[in-house]
Design a protein around this motif. Structure first.
Motif, PDB file in Angstrom:
ATOM      1  N   GLU A 129       0.794  -1.222   0.000  1.00 50.81           N
ATOM      2  CA  GLU A 129       0.000   0.000   0.000  1.00 50.81           C
ATOM      3  C   GLU A 129       0.831   1.279   0.000  1.00 50.81           C
ATOM      4  O   GLU A 129       0.279   2.366   0.058  1.00 50.81           O
ATOM      5  N   THR A 130       2.147   1.158  -0.098  1.00 51.76           N
ATOM      6  CA  THR A 130       2.996   2.355  -0.144  1.00 51.76           C
ATOM      7  C   THR A 130       2.845   3.095  -1.468  1.00 51.76           C
ATOM      8  O   THR A 130       3.235   4.251  -1.569  1.00 51.76           O
ATOM      9  N   LYS A 131       2.266   2.460  -2.469  1.00 53.15           N
ATOM     10  CA  LYS A 131       2.078   3.101  -3.778  1.00 53.15           C
ATOM     11  C   LYS A 131       1.272   4.392  -3.668  1.00 53.15           C
ATOM     12  O   LYS A 131       1.438   5.295  -4.460  1.00 53.15           O
ATOM     13  N   GLY A 132       0.393   4.475  -2.687  1.00 47.93           N
ATOM     14  CA  GLY A 132      -0.455   5.646  -2.513  1.00 47.93           C
ATOM     15  C   GLY A 132       0.283   6.885  -2.047  1.00 47.93           C
ATOM     16  O   GLY A 132      -0.259   7.995  -2.108  1.00 47.93           O
ATOM     17  N   ILE A 133       1.519   6.738  -1.583  1.00 45.54           N
ATOM     18  CA  ILE A 133       2.272   7.889  -1.080  1.00 45.54           C
ATOM     19  C   ILE A 133       2.447   8.951  -2.160  1.00 45.54           C
ATOM     20  O   ILE A 133       2.327  10.142  -1.894  1.00 45.54           O
TER      21      ILE A 133
END
Length: 138
Positions: free
Chosen positions: A53-57
């Motif tokens: 879920e780090t892609k949303g950063i």
């Protein structure tokens, strides 16, 4: 489905209060809050990293960041005051007074988010206030 998540939030909040009351005996509440915060931070980042879920950063706006930062500050202050209250008072009383946050959320959501309330919401909030008054009334 939202109510299932809300129920589990309430369940874990209740467990948090009981476990915290035992955990803060004979120690500084700020230290206890710091330890709790580290545990939460590690746990959440493990979930974020394991689920990708780090892609949303990269999609965060300045507004997202600003409001998440001030929300984090408010959370930290809430925890500091909550732990101090737990150390000084009965967990059942502290938890009920803490739930006045529900009433404040209703008021703030109307004022700042334009949400509407109905009679059931007003009655529910009134009962929370009445319960808090019963506890603090001597």
């Amino acid at each position: 489905m939202w109510w299932v998540y809300a129920f589990f939030s309430a369940l874990f909040a209740a467990l948090t209060a009981v476990f915290a009351k035992v955990g803060i005996s004979n120690i500084n509440t700020n230290l206890a809050t710091g330890i709790r915060t580290i545990v939460i931070m590690v746990m959440i980042w493990m979930i974020i990293l394991s689920t990708g879920e780090t892609k949303g950063i990269s999609t965060l706006s300045r507004q997202n960041i600003f409001f998440l930062v001030i929300s984090g500050i408010a959370t930290g202050l809430s925890w500091l005051f909550y732990f101090k209250a737990l150390q000084l008072g009965n967990v059942s009383h502290v938890a009920l007074i803490d739930k006045l946050s529900v009433v404040l959320v209703i008021i703030l959501s109307v004022l700042f988010l334009g949400e509407t309330v109905n009679l059931k919401t007003v009655l529910g909030a009134g009962l929370i206030v009445a319960g808090a008054l019963v506890l603090v009334w001597k």
